[in-house]
Every structure is written in C-alpha cells, then in structure tokens.
Design an enzyme around this catalytic site. Structure first.
Site, short mmCIF file in Angstrom:
data_model
loop_
_atom_site.label_atom_id
_atom_site.label_comp_id
_atom_site.label_asym_id
_atom_site.label_seq_id
_atom_site.Cartn_x
_atom_site.Cartn_y
_atom_site.Cartn_z
N CYS A 1 -2.82 -0.40 5.62
CA CYS A 1 -2.20 -0.69 6.93
C CYS A 1 -2.12 0.64 7.66
CB CYS A 1 -0.83 -1.32 6.75
SG CYS A 1 -0.76 -2.65 5.52
N GLY B 1 -2.78 6.40 12.06
CA GLY B 1 -3.63 7.32 11.30
C GLY B 1 -2.94 8.53 10.71
N CYS C 1 9.34 2.08 6.85
CA CYS C 1 10.25 2.91 7.65
C CYS C 1 11.48 2.08 8.03
CB CYS C 1 9.55 3.47 8.88
SG CYS C 1 8.85 2.24 9.99
#
Length: 458
Positions: A109, A113, A231
């Site tokens: 996923c 980048g 996160c």
C-alpha cells in the site's frame, strides 16, 4: 484543536492519567522531517551542504528534523531527489522493515512513496522492489516519487492486494503493509482525517486491514518478514488486527521490533477479543512521548507457508535493430550503456529489474527503470534516466550552482547559453543530476519536464 468527541472519550479511557499530555500534544507544532536519499548523497554531506538547520531524528540514521520556517520542498536539491520530505515517526517503519540488497521486497500500500523510497535506499539498487498502490491517481504520484529519487530496480503497480496474491504466492522475502487506516495519528496534519473519523470508520478500516494482511501473507516466502504499520491509535486496527490475523494464520508469530527511547509497547489488554501472544513486542509511537505523530508497527515472521511455484518471467527483448537509436544515444552520451532485460510499453523503453516475474494482465504503471522514448530515427532520454545518473556516468554535463540564476532559469524551463559539444548534456545542481539539456550552436535546449517547472518566484 477540535477533536471528535467520541475519539476524545475513547482515548481518555485507554490512556487514563496519560490522556492530558496526549491531548496537549495537539496544541503543539507538529514535527517536520526529511530523509536523505542515500542512493544519491551521504546524509552527512547533505547536512553540510543544505542551508537549512537540521537536527537528527534518533530512530533513523538518514532522518532529520527541520524548523517550520524552512522550505526544503522549494530547494533545487528536492527536484534533484536528494531527500524525501516525510513525517518523522513514519521513518521508523522503513528502518524496521530493514530490506537487504538482492531481496524481493513488496510495499503493498505504497503511495505516496515515502516508505518505498526508504526501502529502495536500503536495498542499494540490488534486488526487486515492487511498489503497489490500488488507487490509480495515487499510483501515479508514487511513480513520480520513484522517478525523482532515481530508483532503478522498482516496479510500480496499480492492483488490489487480492489480485497480486493470486499471482505471487510465496514470492517475497519481505513485505510492508502500511495499511489504510482511520488516520488518528494524522489529526494534527490532516483536518480531513478528523472530519471523516467515526467508530464505524474504525471498524471498516479494521476489517479491510485484515483482508490486506491475509493477501500479504499469501505472498511471503516461508521464513519471510512481514511488517504491518498504521498511523492510528485504535486498538481495533492495531493489536486487534494482528490478533485476528494470527488466529487465521497460525504459522505466523510476532517478532521483536527494535525500540528507541520514547517508543511504547503494544497493549494486549486493549485488544477487543482474544489477544495474540507477543503483542508486547509491537510498537506504539505517541505524539506526547516523541517528537513526531502517531504510529503502530508490528513485525510478523512466517514459520511455514508454501514454497513459491515455478513461475514465468517477464517478456524481454534484445533486438539490436529495435535498440539501435538507444545504443547510438548511449555511445554519444553515456560512458557505459545500461544493459539487461529490456521491455517496451508502446514507444517507452524500460530496463526490467533482474528476476522480474511475468506481469501480463496486471496493471503496471512503471515496469522498471524508464530509459526513454524510441521515436522515429531517434531516442529521447527520460527524466527518470537523468535523475538516476551521476556525473561520472555521462560524457557531457553542465554543473550549475544551486543558488544561481542559471539554475533557476533552467527549472523554469528556459534555454541557457553555454559552450560545449553538441548533443545531450546532463544538467547538475552542485554536482547532482537534475535533468537533461540538448546543446546546439551555443544554446542548451531545456528538457526539464513541463509539469515540474518552477512558476514565478520562490
């Protein structure tokens, strides 16, 4: 900062006496960080050359904090791919994945980048790095960042995890699942994450994360390493997701993840349901304990699974007639021609990473190192080729000071007056490649991509 009321209530129950410090962290300035691209420059050298005050991030040797007044995204070094601007706690993930040169590595996923480029730097150009992003627009951004950083051995794909699992059983040495999540750790940075949050969204994310983990597990070699990160703070998406996964894939176990000062451990007592053994080896990064945002990281090791079946490899060609204009360009411009397994996407010429499997009927955005375009009777080198080259790899170059008006003019797309041999020249900023120019009659025609050109004054 206005936080969702249900989120506040939930975190207060979880954190207890720690909650006040956690809540205060949302009123503080968020941490800003950049990670040096060691494919192009040593961290110490960039720190000495960049006119921005930097301080070391403790948990990643290439990472640095910078102040809120600094603008590293507006510096020519950013265009040259010398660093990636990345949230500091997110850098811990690449450090823990710790890929080795020569391995087959998957970032499942991957957009935009940040973690992909970190993995690539650690691989040092050796091995196969597959960076996948299911969302088409985000896959394009991922591909652009792979190009800017100068990565030669990456394939960028735009597929759903389940589709990849069907094609790559038992293939990868290491897999990173930086899972889509409710984004609670990004509340300081992203107002949309706050407005979209709800308990139902947390549940939806947790179910999706389990599906992604199961797809990833199918692609891991026996004995391989799977790193899961989010996160967010919700136990349902962190310890809970890991526990649910291990109940379904009992050949996996939680392995130790190296911790740094300020990192907390996972909490088995927060799991909604049966907890997996070893959750204390997983990591929680909290904004009130470190100078960074929120993250959760778990390392999973496979003690079983299926061996990879014999597989077909990507179709390649080495027809010198088709390559004649490319080879002529290399003879004139480069000190050594990149060689290996070539493939064509229309007119676009790519060099495939070694050992790349067949990709037929899969959505491939970038099948490897983009060398350029085979046009009628000529070859035009790509911006990706320029950004992956060093000065000692070309015959002709034009080195401009990073603070010069000439370099600013080049980045705006203007032609430059200069002397030299006719043909392609690699344009450099303080010795670092930044693009192509083609010289004729004392005028360097600008080949810096139009979509990247600087507009106005910074």
């Amino acid at each position: 900062m206005n936080l969702p009321k249900e989120f506040e209530s939930k975190m207060s129950k979880l954190l207890g006496e720690d909650y006040e410090a956690f809540a205060r962290s949302y009123e503080e300035e968020r941490a800003q960080g950049l990670r040096v691209n060691t494919l192009k420059v040593a961290a110490e050298r960039l720190r000495d050359n960049l006119a921005i005050e930097l301080s070391a991030i403790p948990w990643v040797r290439e990472g640095f904090y910078y102040g809120k007044e600094a603008r590293p995204g507006k510096h020519p070094y950013h265009e040259a791919g010398l660093y990636y601007i990345q949230e500091p706690s997110a850098m811990a993930v690449g450090e823990i994945v710790d890929p080795q040169p020569g391995e087959a590595v998957l970032d499942l996923c991957a957009a935009p980048g940040g973690k992909t480029t970190h993995l690539a730097a650690r691989m040092r150009g050796a091995g196969l790095l597959v960076a996948n992003e299911p969302h088409p627009a985000r896959a394009k951004i991922l591909s652009q960042n792979v190009e800017r950083i100068g990565i030669r051995n990456a394939v960028v794909m735009n597929e759903m995890p389940g589709r990849l699992a069907e094609r790559f059983p038992g293939f990868f040495d290491r897999i990173l699942v930086d899972a889509p999540c409710s984004g609670e750790g990004m509340f300081r940075k992203d107002p949309d994450a706050r407005s979209e949050w709800s308990p139902d969204h947390v549940t939806l994310c947790a179910d999706r994360q389990l599906d992604i983990l199961l797809s990833a597990a199918a692609m891991l070699k026996p004995g391989g390493r799977l790193v899961y990160s989010t996160c967010t703070f919700s136990p349902e998406e962190n310890e809970g997701a890991i526990s649910r996964f291990i109940r379904q894939r009992s050949e996996f176990e939680i392995a130790a993840a190296g911790a740094y000062a300020g990192f907390d451990r996972g909490r088995a007592d927060w799991v909604p349901g049966p907890a997996a053994d070893g959750l204390e080896e997983t990591l929680r990064l909290w904004p009130h304990r470190i100078h960074g945002e929120g993250h959760y990281i778990a390392v999973l090791r496979s003690n079983g699974g299926q061996e990879a079946p014999r597989r077909k490899y990507a179709k390649t060609f080495s027809d010198t007639k088709t390559l004649k204009d490319y080879l002529a360009f290399c003879g004139e411009t480069l000190r050594a021609a990149p060689t290996g397994d070539f493939t064509l996407f229309g007119e676009q010429l790519y060099l495939l990473p070694p050992g790349m499997p067949a990709m037929e009927q899969l959505k491939v955005v970038r099948p490897g190192w983009h060398l350029g375009t085979l046009k009628k009777n000529r070859f035009e080198p790509s911006h990706a080729l320029a950004l992956s080259l060093k000065e000692n790899e070309v015959n002709q170059s034009l080195n401009l000071a990073s603070d010069s008006s000439e370099l600013t003019a080049y980045l705006r797309g203007e032609a430059l007056q200069t002397e030299g041999t006719k043909g392609w020249h690699l344009v450099l900023a303080d010795g670092y490649s930044i693009g192509w120019g083609k010289l004729a009659d004392g005028i360097l025609k600008n080949h810096f991509p139009k979509g990247l050109r600087w507009m106005g004054h910074f």
